[in-house]
Design an enzyme around this catalytic site. Structure first.
Site, PDB file in Angstrom:
ATOM      1  N   HIS A   1      27.806  44.232 -36.546  1.00  8.85           N
ATOM      2  CA  HIS A   1      27.322  45.565 -36.193  1.00  8.85           C
ATOM      3  C   HIS A   1      26.127  45.541 -35.280  1.00  8.85           C
ATOM      4  O   HIS A   1      25.917  46.447 -34.477  1.00  8.85           O
ATOM      5  CB  HIS A   1      27.116  46.402 -37.448  1.00  8.85           C
ATOM      6  CG  HIS A   1      28.436  46.855 -37.959  1.00  8.85           C
ATOM      7  ND1 HIS A   1      29.136  46.136 -38.881  1.00  8.85           N
ATOM      8  CD2 HIS A   1      29.223  47.867 -37.565  1.00  8.85           C
ATOM      9  CE1 HIS A   1      30.300  46.717 -39.069  1.00  8.85           C
ATOM     10  NE2 HIS A   1      30.385  47.767 -38.289  1.00  8.85           N
TER      11      HIS A   1
ATOM     12  N   ASP B   1      37.990  45.286 -37.660  1.00  7.34           N
ATOM     13  CA  ASP B   1      38.394  44.980 -39.031  1.00  7.34           C
ATOM     14  C   ASP B   1      39.842  44.529 -39.101  1.00  7.34           C
ATOM     15  O   ASP B   1      40.185  43.672 -39.913  1.00  7.34           O
ATOM     16  CB  ASP B   1      38.158  46.192 -39.947  1.00  7.34           C
ATOM     17  CG  ASP B   1      36.715  46.227 -40.422  1.00  7.34           C
ATOM     18  OD1 ASP B   1      36.205  45.168 -40.818  1.00  7.34           O
ATOM     19  OD2 ASP B   1      36.086  47.298 -40.356  1.00  7.34           O
TER      20      ASP B   1
ATOM     21  N   CYS C   1      39.574  52.109 -31.316  1.00 10.99           N
ATOM     22  CA  CYS C   1      38.128  52.305 -31.248  1.00 10.99           C
ATOM     23  C   CYS C   1      37.359  51.045 -31.619  1.00 10.99           C
ATOM     24  O   CYS C   1      36.146  51.063 -31.746  1.00 10.99           O
ATOM     25  CB  CYS C   1      37.690  53.485 -32.109  1.00 10.99           C
ATOM     26  SG  CYS C   1      38.047  53.248 -33.857  1.00 10.99           S
TER      27      CYS C   1
HETATM   28  C1  PEP Z   1      36.680  48.525 -36.394  1.00  8.48           C
HETATM   29  O1  PEP Z   1      36.744  47.955 -37.488  1.00  8.48           O
HETATM   30  O2  PEP Z   1      37.273  48.116 -35.364  1.00  8.48           O
HETATM   31  C2  PEP Z   1      35.870  49.732 -36.240  1.00  8.48           C
HETATM   32  C3  PEP Z   1      35.912  50.441 -35.124  1.00  8.48           C
HETATM   33  O3  PEP Z   1      35.050  50.064 -37.274  1.00  8.48           O
HETATM   34  P1  PEP Z   1      33.668  49.295 -37.559  1.00  8.48           P
HETATM   35  O4  PEP Z   1      33.435  48.335 -36.424  1.00  8.48           O
HETATM   36  O5  PEP Z   1      32.606  50.315 -37.643  1.00  8.48           O
HETATM   37  O6  PEP Z   1      33.931  48.617 -38.843  1.00  8.48           O
HETATM   38 MG    MG Z   2      35.960  48.971 -39.201  1.00 14.09          MG
END
Ligand code: PEP
Ligand code: MG
Length: 561
Positions: free
Chosen positions: A186, A436, A483
């Site tokens: 993150h 993920d 995304c």
């Molecule tokens: C993902 O897992 O690709 C996603 C967009 O969610 P995050 O990165 O916030 O877990």
């Molecule tokens: Mg995610």
């Protein structure tokens, strides 16, 4: 670029030259610290260090603006608290080692604040920050966290917490180099969000010192120390080329007019407000948990409604996809931490929190509905970490009951990608979280930088799951977005378009490169790239197969080779 670079994994396509400012880790308190020889003198020393820390924080607060200034002022006030320094000094007078005394007293206060809840609980973070700064000084260690930046700098750190990244002094941060972490951690995502060239997993950056001049190249994942004139010229040329791309503000489309929405990922209302004049078609992912990384108590409906209303207003009538809280695992929120989970990424995170704390979801949906009513906006809402069709259906029922018209879920768990048709029968859209989805498909912790090859977005199994989801969307005539970070990779963006993805959401800084790549290829060409990538047996082969079909000018301008 020449010379022998430090290598890592790049986030974004930018490049920058600047001096290093090192961030330092939180000091550890030696458990076996000996009693002070002169307890009275040591106690006076502790009192003096509290005062020094308060003064330093206060002058930093005065030099800063906005959130950073507020955070620093609040922390300075805490450092001046006579009860805190007084009790620590008293313990030292009794013979306890100074750092240990500070840690013990601060620990008691933190527990007390957290138990009191509300405003007091919010202050626990400031208190921990005072504790760490005082201990660092007592131990003769550098101040923990990102130092005060007096000039534009490249921040180099072993690792940065998402909270550290969130309070960066943006006016003075040119780029970020992280020794650990991975491209979908993150911290890297937040850095990318801010449009900063970032290189993670740069293990050898441990040798960089304050003031070293470095060239950070996110497109190639390199950090060059003492860049020569050629390297500096290449950095400048890249900057100019990317600035030129940003002058195209049209909607996303292939050269033959097949539309692909280009959307932004955001984490705060401020991020949304920065998009007011940005050339994006909306927000494809509002990571609402980012709002509460520092919160000690659950956010109220009022607080949340105000933030969502700000975001909706900032975007005018543009699309905004709000994701319900994805707390847990690598995004722990103090007010909803699940005790004793051995594998938090596989535990009660994301939508699964509805089992432990259903009121969180109800409150959030009510807040979104309220923001919808007060602004006249029509947010789309989606849930993270959905694993079964029943979960998707239950979430859709709850969101629709709250008054949300367009409801979707994220595809992050392989099980749900395989059953995308059934899921899409229950909801209005899906958005693929490839970060993920890679983690769970490859059974690889997304934070483990050393396993980054397994998390490669070009892994054939991942491409298969994304394609299966997109095909279901095409069949049912429902939108399928992406995304995760893969949407920001221009070559991958072409492949995603080829498999039938209808929107790509990424950090706003990545949009111009993706728009430029789309404009240079037909839909048929994107489909050819997708077929070529999917025919490959390994991740590097898949990327190479797609890249071979990318227009030469696009390859050169975006430094794709
Ligand atoms: C993902 O897992 O690709 C996603 C967009 O969610 P995050 O990165 O916030 O877990
Ligand atoms: Mg995610």
């Amino acid at each position: 670029m020449s010379a022998s670079p430090i290598t890592g994994v790049g986030v974004g396509r930018g490049a920058v030259v600047g001096p290093v400012a090192r961030a330092h880790p939180v000091p550890r308190v030696p458990a076996d610290a000996p009693s002070p020889a002169d307890p009275a003198a040591a106690a006076d020393g502790v009192t003096a260090v509290f005062a020094e820390v308060a003064d330093t924080l206060q002058s930093r607060a005065e030099a800063a603006t906005g959130t950073l200034s507020e955070v620093l002022s609040a922390t300075a006030l805490m450092a001046r608290d006579a009860a805190l320094s007084g009790q620590a000094a008293a313990k030292v007078r009794e013979g306890v080692a100074p750092s240990l005394a500070v840690a013990q007293v601060a620990g008691q206060f933190i527990e007390m604040f957290t138990a009191a809840g509300g405003y007091m609980a919010e202050r626990a973070t400031d208190l921990a920050s005072v504790r760490d700064r005082v201990i660092a000084r007592l131990e003769g260690l550098p101040e923990p966290g990102v130092p005060a930046l007096s000039r534009p700098s490249v921040v180099v750190a072993e690792d940065l917490s998402p909270a550290d990244t969130a309070v960066l002094d943006l006016a003075n941060v040119l780029g970020i180099v992280i020794e650990k972490g991975g491209p979908t951690s993150h911290t890297a995502i937040i850095a990318g969000q801010l449009g900063l060239p970032c290189v993670v997993r740069a293990t050898e950056a441990a040798g960089l010192k304050d003031g070293d001049v470095v060239a950070v190249d996110a497109a190639h994942g390199t950090v060059i120390v003492d860049p020569d004139e050629d390297v500096r010229a290449a950095v400048e040329a890249r900057r100019a080329a990317l600035a030129e791309l940003a002058t195209d503000t049209g909607d996303g489309a292939t050269s033959d007019g097949h539309g692909v929405q280009l959307l932004a990922n955001i984490g705060t209302a401020e991020d949304a407000e920065r998009l007011t004049d940005a050339a994006v078609q909306g927000v494809g992912l509002f990571r609402t948990e980012v709002l509460f990384l520092d919160a000690q108590t659950a956010p109220t409906e009022d607080d949340q409604a105000a933030v969502y209303a700000r975001a909706l207003s900032a975007l005018g009538g543009r699309k905004v996809v709000i994701r319900t809280l994805d707390a847990g695992a690598d995004k722990p929120l103090a007010f909803v931490t699940q005790p004793g989970e051995e594998n938090p990424a596989l535990g009660v995170r994301g939508y699964r929190l509805v089992r432990a704390a259903p009121e969180l979801l109800t409150t959030q949906l009510a807040a979104i509905a309220r923001a919808q009513a007060t602004t006249g906006g029509t947010p789309w809402v989606m849930a993270p970490m959905i694993a079964t069709v029943s979960e998707a259906a239950d979430f859709a029922d709850a969101a629709r009951a709250a008054g949300i018209a367009t409801v979707g879920v994220m595809v992050e768990v392989p099980a749900i990608a395989l059953r995308a048709r059934d899921v899409l029968a229950e909801v209005d859209f899906v958005s693929i979280g490839t970060n993920d989805l890679a983690q769970y498909t490859m059974a690889t912790d997304r934070l483990r930088g050393e396993l980054v090859d397994l998390l490669d977005m070009w892994q054939p199994a991942l491409l298969d799951l994304v394609s299966a989801t997109a095909e279901a969307g095409v069949e049912l005539g429902k939108p399928v977005g992406v995304c995760g970070e893969s949407a920001a990779d221009p070559v991958m963006a072409l492949v995603l378009t080829g498999v039938g993805v209808t929107s790509l959401s990424m950090s706003p800084a990545a949009v111009p490169g993706v728009r430029f790549a789309l404009r240079a290829h037909t839909l048929a060409r994107c489909q050819e790239m997708a077929a070529a990538a999917r025919a490959a047996r390994t991740a590097p082969e898949a990327r190479a197969a797609a890249l071979a079909l990318v227009d030469a000018h696009v390859r050169a301008v975006l430094a794709l080779d």
